[in-house]
Design an enzyme around this catalytic site. Structure first.
Site, mmCIF file in Angstrom:
data_model
loop_
_atom_site.group_PDB
_atom_site.id
_atom_site.type_symbol
_atom_site.label_atom_id
_atom_site.label_comp_id
_atom_site.label_asym_id
_atom_site.label_seq_id
_atom_site.Cartn_x
_atom_site.Cartn_y
_atom_site.Cartn_z
ATOM 1 N N LYS A 20 0.743 -1.560 -0.032
ATOM 2 C CA LYS A 20 -0.211 0.297 0.084
ATOM 3 C C LYS A 20 1.241 1.349 0.181
ATOM 4 C CE LYS A 20 -4.090 1.474 3.263
ATOM 5 N NZ LYS A 20 -4.741 1.175 3.922
ATOM 6 N N GLY B 298 -1.514 7.927 -5.495
ATOM 7 C CA GLY B 298 -0.764 6.528 -5.104
ATOM 8 C C GLY B 298 0.364 6.656 -4.444
ATOM 9 N N ARG C 36 -13.568 -8.344 -1.559
ATOM 10 C CA ARG C 36 -14.134 -7.400 -0.991
ATOM 11 C C ARG C 36 -16.007 -7.574 -1.207
ATOM 12 N NH1 ARG C 36 -10.225 -2.735 0.338
ATOM 13 N NH2 ARG C 36 -8.013 -3.164 -0.277
ATOM 14 N N ASP D 255 -16.294 -1.240 -0.292
ATOM 15 C CA ASP D 255 -15.063 -2.038 -0.385
ATOM 16 C C ASP D 255 -14.201 -1.975 0.711
ATOM 17 O OD1 ASP D 255 -15.694 0.721 -0.789
ATOM 18 O OD2 ASP D 255 -13.536 1.562 -0.671
ATOM 19 N N ASN D 256 -14.961 -1.923 2.202
ATOM 20 C CA ASN D 256 -13.309 -2.038 2.910
ATOM 21 C C ASN D 256 -14.299 -2.795 4.067
ATOM 22 O OD1 ASN D 256 -11.948 0.012 1.949
ATOM 23 N ND2 ASN D 256 -12.273 1.822 3.363
ATOM 24 N N ASP E 278 -8.055 -2.349 5.854
ATOM 25 C CA ASP E 278 -8.049 -0.940 5.874
ATOM 26 C C ASP E 278 -8.507 0.008 6.953
ATOM 27 O OD1 ASP E 278 -7.384 -1.518 3.009
ATOM 28 O OD2 ASP E 278 -9.597 -0.355 2.220
HETATM 29 P P1 AMP Z 1 -10.150 3.776 1.435
HETATM 30 O O1 AMP Z 1 -11.639 3.742 1.153
HETATM 31 O O2 AMP Z 1 -9.239 4.481 2.118
HETATM 32 O O3 AMP Z 1 -9.513 2.729 1.699
HETATM 33 O O4 AMP Z 1 -10.168 3.977 -0.350
HETATM 34 C C1 AMP Z 1 -11.150 3.955 -1.073
HETATM 35 C C2 AMP Z 1 -9.619 4.097 -2.733
HETATM 36 O O5 AMP Z 1 -9.728 5.250 -3.237
HETATM 37 C C3 AMP Z 1 -9.181 2.492 -3.139
HETATM 38 O O6 AMP Z 1 -9.631 2.493 -4.643
HETATM 39 C C4 AMP Z 1 -7.488 3.514 -3.010
HETATM 40 O O7 AMP Z 1 -7.014 2.991 -3.650
HETATM 41 C C5 AMP Z 1 -8.277 4.872 -3.169
HETATM 42 N N1 AMP Z 1 -6.946 5.836 -2.769
HETATM 43 C C6 AMP Z 1 -6.790 6.315 -1.405
HETATM 44 N N2 AMP Z 1 -6.001 6.780 -1.353
HETATM 45 C C7 AMP Z 1 -5.093 6.852 -2.406
HETATM 46 C C8 AMP Z 1 -4.000 7.792 -3.244
HETATM 47 N N3 AMP Z 1 -3.455 8.388 -3.170
HETATM 48 N N4 AMP Z 1 -3.737 7.514 -4.504
HETATM 49 C C9 AMP Z 1 -4.727 7.076 -5.274
HETATM 50 N N5 AMP Z 1 -5.622 6.163 -4.990
HETATM 51 C C10 AMP Z 1 -6.279 6.486 -3.090
HETATM 52 MG MG MG Z 2 -10.050 0.534 0.995
#
Ligand code: AMP
Ligand code: MG
Length: 480
Positions: free
Chosen positions: A114, A127, A184, A253-254, A263
């Site tokens: 990650k 990213g 997920r 998704d989590n 997450d």
């Molecule tokens: P989360 O709910 O925080 O687990 O993430 C939601 C979505 O946002 C997932 O598809 C992650 O891969 C994406 N994501 C979160 N932070 C970044 C980042 N800095 N760059 C690219 N994708 C991100």
């Molecule tokens: Mg997530």
């Protein structure tokens, strides 16, 4: 010389079994990888010599650098409901699945990075990840594991040597995460939305083989998969509730298919009992408040059920009925799990839902610190934490009547399930800030404290107990 690359036999089970649900991708360059923390116990469980992960090649490996040719990292695609809003394409925006290994216990585990750079699913994101939040995920996951709660785990955090723009410039980091899988609810939502039933079936078969193999013997394996995911999640959320864990971003998704917590973003542990407890700055309406977690989980599982519909036969009425029956059983199932785990916390031999619920009402009315109370219950000092002694005495008499005769054994058993130390927000924050400044001392001390949660350790007394009464409310920010 044996290096991590030769020691870890990475397979690509997911990419092979479930075509069309991931893309081969490469980690961004990490110019100066530096190992911040390594989970030696977990490394050994994976069958890797921790020393091999500490040498230069090992550290590079943990940041996704210099991978051997036979390893093909992939970004997994998924959809998801975020705060109730459907997002058709999320996916690993800044993460990569390195592959899977069979650990020394014969369990198949994913290795995942990650913070390894933008992928085709990055949308607007950069990213990257930064040191503080990746150390937080490490700390929270390992604390949950030590508390006996199913969770993804952290193998290592490596600082990449780059600066990442957040509210200010911060040191970049990559977390290497280990999970039973990264499937997920959102993975199923995406597969269903492709309209390609073969993809959905391949995903469901993979999930059954990997997590719920018993479902394969059922006359309706996919319905049975659903039932088993619901059961695993009912137990998981019951366990969260009984340590005061607030996930903070329970999007679909989590929510895993394995039943592991995943997450760790804006999560935190509740101090005083309050169902409305919300820590996340973005959760303005309290959708993911402590007390809402069981209902939200049921909602997320309903989304899983919908995604499985194409696999459940042509009779849509019968399918709807079958899914609804499973979902309708969820609250009961959850309550039974909750009452069972609560019985262990109370030291009583037989679960008593009303006794547990009445205690929660009392603790809430009194704004008692959740963790402190249960530990005090075995030492006989819980009464002192409550102002309404009469109400406490009435409740305590009901519990006394259910206690086994051997009180020393009861107290000892309670002390094995009621932690002395959890990751308290007022200790987590300063430890992460110090780590960002390059001083890992407080973080490592806190990690030691929360990964031995049931042991009385006088030298760590400052890390037990609630925050000072004049402390400001804790707020977590999603700037991960
Ligand atoms: P989360 O709910 O925080 O687990 O993430 C939601 C979505 O946002 C997932 O598809 C992650 O891969 C994406 N994501 C979160 N932070 C970044 C980042 N800095 N760059 C690219 N994708 C991100
Ligand atoms: Mg997530």
């Amino acid at each position: 010389m044996t290096t991590a690359r030769t020691l870890l036999q990475l397979d690509a089970t997911y990419a092979r079994d479930v075509p069309g649900m991931s893309l081969p991708w490469t980690a961004a360059e990490a110019p100066a990888p530096e190992l911040l923390v390594l989970n030696e116990e977990l490394a050994a469980e994976l069958g890797v010599d921790p020393a091999a992960l500490r040498d230069a090649d090992g550290v590079r490996f943990l940041a996704g650098q210099g991978l051997p040719e036979e390893v093909t990292p992939v970004a997994q695609v998924y959809a998801g409901h975020q705060f109730g809003m459907y997002q058709p394409r999320l996916g690993d925006g800044r993460a990569l699945l390195l592959g899977d290994v069979v650990d020394v216990h014969g369990r198949r585990r994913d290795l995942h990075l990650k913070g390894s750079g933008r992928t085709p699913f990055a949308r607007g994101g950069d990213g990257f990840a930064v040191v503080g939040p990746m150390l937080l995920e490490y700390l929270m996951g390992e604390a949950m594991h030590a508390l006996g709660i199913p969770t993804t785990r952290a193998l290592a955090v490596v600082a990449t040597g780059t600066q990442v723009r957040r509210e200010r410039m911060l040191p970049g980091a990559v977390l290497c995460r280990v999970a039973e899988s990264h499937l997920r609810v959102g993975t199923f939502q995406y597969a269903a939305a492709t309209g390609d039933h073969d993809v959905l079936r391949a995903l469901a078969d993979h999930a059954i083989a990997r997590h719920h193999p018993g479902a394969a013997d059922s006359p309706q394996p996919y319905l049975e998969l659903f039932r088993r995911v619901c059961a695993a999640q009912a137990d998981l959320v019951a366990r969260w509730m009984l340590v005061g864990f607030v996930h903070g971003v329970m999007n679909t998704d989590n929510t895993t298919i394995s039943g592991e917590t995943i997450d760790y973003g804006p999560c935190a542990f509740m101090d005083v009992v309050d169902p409305g407890t919300v820590f996340s700055s973005i959760d303005e309406r309290g959708r993911y408040a402590y007390g809402n977690q069981p209902a939200i989980m049921r909602w997320n599982l309903a989304r899983l059920g919908e995604a499985l519909v194409p696999l459940l036969g042509d009779d849509l009425d019968a399918t709807g009925e079958a899914l609804n029956e499973v979902l309708a059983a969820f609250p009961d199932l959850y309550e039974r799990r909750w009452a069972g785990h609560m019985a262990a916390k109370l030291g009583i031999a037989t679960p008593d839902l009303a006794l547990g619920n009445d205690l929660m009402t009392l603790l809430q009315a009194e704004r008692v610190d959740f963790t402190t109370f249960f530990r005090a219950l075995s030492t006989g000092t819980a009464r002192d934490l409550v102002l309404d002694r009469a109400a406490f005495d009435v409740w305590a008499a009901r519990r006394d009547a259910l206690l086994p005769a051997d009180r020393d054994a009861v107290a000892a058993a309670m002390d094995r399930v009621n932690p002395v130390r959890i990751p308290r927000n007022h200790h987590v924050e300063p430890a992460l800030r110090a780590a960002e400044r390059g001083d890992l001392g407080p973080f490592l001390r806190l990690l030691d404290a929360v990964t031995t949660p049931f042991d009385e350790r006088p030298e760590l007394a400052d890390l037990a107990g609630p925050p000072p009464t004049d402390a400001l409310p804790h707020i977590t920010y999603c700037g991960t």
